[in-house]
Write a protein that holds these residues in place. Structure first.
Motif, PDB file in Angstrom:
ATOM      1  N   ARG A 152       2.746   3.216  -5.265  1.00  0.00           N
ATOM      2  CA  ARG A 152       4.036   2.688  -4.742  1.00  0.00           C
ATOM      3  C   ARG A 152       5.196   3.531  -4.701  1.00  0.00           C
ATOM      4  O   ARG A 152       5.651   3.877  -5.926  1.00  0.00           O
ATOM      5  CB  ARG A 152       4.332   1.186  -5.157  1.00  0.00           C
ATOM      6  CG  ARG A 152       3.314   0.058  -4.702  1.00  0.00           C
ATOM      7  CD  ARG A 152       3.433  -1.133  -5.354  1.00  0.00           C
ATOM      8  NE  ARG A 152       2.880  -1.147  -6.793  1.00  0.00           N
ATOM      9  CZ  ARG A 152       3.075  -2.183  -7.734  1.00  0.00           C
ATOM     10  NH1 ARG A 152       3.962  -3.230  -7.427  1.00  0.00           N
ATOM     11  NH2 ARG A 152       2.959  -1.870  -8.836  1.00  0.00           N
ATOM     12  N   ARG A 153       6.144   3.298  -3.888  1.00  0.00           N
ATOM     13  CA  ARG A 153       7.500   4.142  -3.909  1.00  0.00           C
ATOM     14  C   ARG A 153       8.560   2.893  -3.907  1.00  0.00           C
ATOM     15  O   ARG A 153       8.368   2.042  -3.053  1.00  0.00           O
ATOM     16  CB  ARG A 153       7.542   5.185  -2.912  1.00  0.00           C
ATOM     17  CG  ARG A 153       6.835   6.276  -3.113  1.00  0.00           C
ATOM     18  CD  ARG A 153       7.011   7.354  -1.989  1.00  0.00           C
ATOM     19  NE  ARG A 153       5.888   6.761  -1.072  1.00  0.00           N
ATOM     20  CZ  ARG A 153       5.571   7.580   0.079  1.00  0.00           C
ATOM     21  NH1 ARG A 153       6.116   8.709   0.377  1.00  0.00           N
ATOM     22  NH2 ARG A 153       4.645   7.127   0.905  1.00  0.00           N
ATOM     23  N   TYR A 154       9.653   3.014  -4.363  1.00  0.00           N
ATOM     24  CA  TYR A 154      10.563   1.876  -4.643  1.00  0.00           C
ATOM     25  C   TYR A 154      11.717   2.162  -3.993  1.00  0.00           C
ATOM     26  O   TYR A 154      12.506   3.313  -3.789  1.00  0.00           O
ATOM     27  CB  TYR A 154      10.754   1.602  -6.062  1.00  0.00           C
ATOM     28  CG  TYR A 154       9.434   1.290  -6.902  1.00  0.00           C
ATOM     29  CD1 TYR A 154       8.978  -0.088  -6.648  1.00  0.00           C
ATOM     30  CD2 TYR A 154       8.670   2.237  -7.189  1.00  0.00           C
ATOM     31  CE1 TYR A 154       7.818  -0.407  -7.530  1.00  0.00           C
ATOM     32  CE2 TYR A 154       7.310   1.696  -7.809  1.00  0.00           C
ATOM     33  CZ  TYR A 154       6.918   0.432  -8.075  1.00  0.00           C
ATOM     34  OH  TYR A 154       5.989   0.107  -8.757  1.00  0.00           O
TER      35      TYR A 154
ATOM     36  N   ASP B   6       9.475 -10.419   1.634  1.00  0.00           N
ATOM     37  CA  ASP B   6       8.918 -10.245   2.968  1.00  0.00           C
ATOM     38  C   ASP B   6       8.453  -8.686   3.100  1.00  0.00           C
ATOM     39  O   ASP B   6       9.113  -7.853   2.386  1.00  0.00           O
ATOM     40  CB  ASP B   6       9.516 -10.575   4.135  1.00  0.00           C
ATOM     41  CG  ASP B   6       9.882 -12.027   4.230  1.00  0.00           C
ATOM     42  OD1 ASP B   6       8.877 -12.726   4.434  1.00  0.00           O
ATOM     43  OD2 ASP B   6      10.949 -12.499   4.402  1.00  0.00           O
ATOM     44  N   ILE B   7       7.266  -8.661   3.680  1.00  0.00           N
ATOM     45  CA  ILE B   7       7.117  -7.060   4.143  1.00  0.00           C
ATOM     46  C   ILE B   7       7.564  -6.718   5.581  1.00  0.00           C
ATOM     47  O   ILE B   7       7.340  -7.432   6.517  1.00  0.00           O
ATOM     48  CB  ILE B   7       5.323  -7.295   4.363  1.00  0.00           C
ATOM     49  CG1 ILE B   7       4.934  -7.296   2.793  1.00  0.00           C
ATOM     50  CG2 ILE B   7       5.007  -5.668   4.665  1.00  0.00           C
ATOM     51  CD1 ILE B   7       3.495  -7.255   2.896  1.00  0.00           C
ATOM     52  N   TYR B   8       8.080  -5.863   5.771  1.00  0.00           N
ATOM     53  CA  TYR B   8       8.670  -5.117   6.781  1.00  0.00           C
ATOM     54  C   TYR B   8       8.038  -3.718   7.215  1.00  0.00           C
ATOM     55  O   TYR B   8       7.467  -3.048   6.450  1.00  0.00           O
ATOM     56  CB  TYR B   8      10.144  -4.830   6.580  1.00  0.00           C
ATOM     57  CG  TYR B   8      10.841  -6.216   6.376  1.00  0.00           C
ATOM     58  CD1 TYR B   8      11.487  -6.920   7.269  1.00  0.00           C
ATOM     59  CD2 TYR B   8      11.308  -6.417   4.987  1.00  0.00           C
ATOM     60  CE1 TYR B   8      12.395  -7.695   6.997  1.00  0.00           C
ATOM     61  CE2 TYR B   8      12.025  -7.535   4.682  1.00  0.00           C
ATOM     62  CZ  TYR B   8      12.473  -8.411   5.826  1.00  0.00           C
ATOM     63  OH  TYR B   8      13.208  -9.562   5.528  1.00  0.00           O
TER      64      TYR B   8
ATOM     65  N   GLY C 197      12.537  -3.642  -3.852  1.00  0.00           N
ATOM     66  CA  GLY C 197      11.235  -3.530  -3.116  1.00  0.00           C
ATOM     67  C   GLY C 197      10.352  -2.328  -3.502  1.00  0.00           C
ATOM     68  O   GLY C 197      10.813  -1.251  -3.973  1.00  0.00           O
ATOM     69  N   HIS C 198       9.219  -2.322  -2.579  1.00  0.00           N
ATOM     70  CA  HIS C 198       8.345  -1.108  -2.664  1.00  0.00           C
ATOM     71  C   HIS C 198       7.646  -0.854  -1.412  1.00  0.00           C
ATOM     72  O   HIS C 198       7.431  -1.769  -0.697  1.00  0.00           O
ATOM     73  CB  HIS C 198       7.718  -1.301  -3.902  1.00  0.00           C
ATOM     74  CG  HIS C 198       6.628  -2.609  -3.682  1.00  0.00           C
ATOM     75  ND1 HIS C 198       5.490  -2.634  -3.050  1.00  0.00           N
ATOM     76  CD2 HIS C 198       6.941  -3.653  -4.347  1.00  0.00           C
ATOM     77  CE1 HIS C 198       5.066  -3.866  -3.162  1.00  0.00           C
ATOM     78  NE2 HIS C 198       6.175  -4.588  -3.937  1.00  0.00           N
ATOM     79  N   THR C 199       6.609   0.068  -1.474  1.00  0.00           N
ATOM     80  CA  THR C 199       5.870   0.419  -0.454  1.00  0.00           C
ATOM     81  C   THR C 199       4.615  -0.190  -0.425  1.00  0.00           C
ATOM     82  O   THR C 199       4.415  -0.550  -1.701  1.00  0.00           O
ATOM     83  CB  THR C 199       5.522   2.060  -0.135  1.00  0.00           C
ATOM     84  OG1 THR C 199       4.999   2.503  -1.320  1.00  0.00           O
ATOM     85  CG2 THR C 199       6.861   2.661   0.431  1.00  0.00           C
TER      86      THR C 199
END
Length: 236
Positions: A188-190, A224-226, A178-180
């Motif tokens: 993006r950071r992973y 999903d985004i959290y 996943g990533h930011t």
């Protein structure tokens, strides 16, 4: 977060698009046709661009679901959905610089897509159902495990171990989970080894394991985004 409502809006478009696709994806439709129809649905709902290398829908059918590749080289194939099959769909809508990021796996039984989140009318002996259920379980484990003071590396190492214990393999071509979510995709950071950024230091992040069972030839996705608010985890 001041702009949370904008992210909620574009993510809602992604979710409604996946819901519509249940009636689109069926036996005989091609991977390329699914991409075209999916992008048309998102545009009709107001999406004006696609942040992932200009690709709105990253779609794979059948055994191609194990493919993990950068969007730079992705081209949908003419592979047709079979009578009993599997389709992964990963959406990348963008609306006025705000991202959505959402993926689900469709199982095709007797020529029709069954429910994605609430799996109705399922033959529990159908082997492909296990991967969908494992994806759901991974997200539950993720939500129960993560805390704001954990690093991306902490979460990456733990969740990869969970995947291995379930006898599945992480298929991601870069190995991450996943990533930011950023205005600039290159920032993006992973969830990966070596990332010491704490979850509390970012605003939004995805969890999107792309997995396969060690003994099967099909891949599964769920994304999903959290985000955290006042120390509590939410799904966008």
């Amino acid at each position: 977060m001041e702009q949370l409502s904008n992210y909620l809006h574009v993510q809602a478009i992604a979710k409604s698009t996946i819901s519509e696709l249940k009636n689109v994806i069926k036996e005989g439709i091609s991977e390329r046709e699914i991409v075209c129809k999916t992008e048309d649905i998102m545009r009709a709902n107001g999406v004006n661009s696609f942040w992932y290398h200009g690709i709105g829908a990253f779609v794979h059918v059948g055994k191609r679901t194990t493919i993990s590749e950068s969007g730079k080289g992705y081209k949908p194939s003419e592979t047709l959905v079979g009578r009993n099959d599997i389709v992964t769909v990963d959406l990348s809508p963008e609306l006025n610089t705000y991202w959505g990021d959402y993926a689900r796996t469709f199982i095709i039984i007797d020529g029709k897509a069954v429910g994605v989140d609430t799996l109705e009318c399922i033959n529990n002996e159908f082997e492909l159902m296990d991967g969908v259920k494992v994806e759901e379980n991974l997200h539950k484990i993720f939500m129960n495990y993560i805390k704001p003071d954990m690093t991306f590396e902490d979460v990456y190492l733990h969740m990869n171990e969970v995947i291995n214990q379930l006898d599945y393999i992480n298929l991601d071509f870069a190995g991450n989970l996943g990533h930011t979510i950023e205005f600039n995709k290159d920032n993006r950071r992973y969830f990966e080894s070596g990332n010491k950024t704490k979850l509390s230091e970012v605003t939004l992040f995805t969890f999107e394991p792309h997995i396969k069972h060690r003994s099967l030839e099909y891949g599964f996705k769920r994304e999903d985004i959290y985000y955290f608010r006042d120390g509590k985890l939410f799904v966008l």
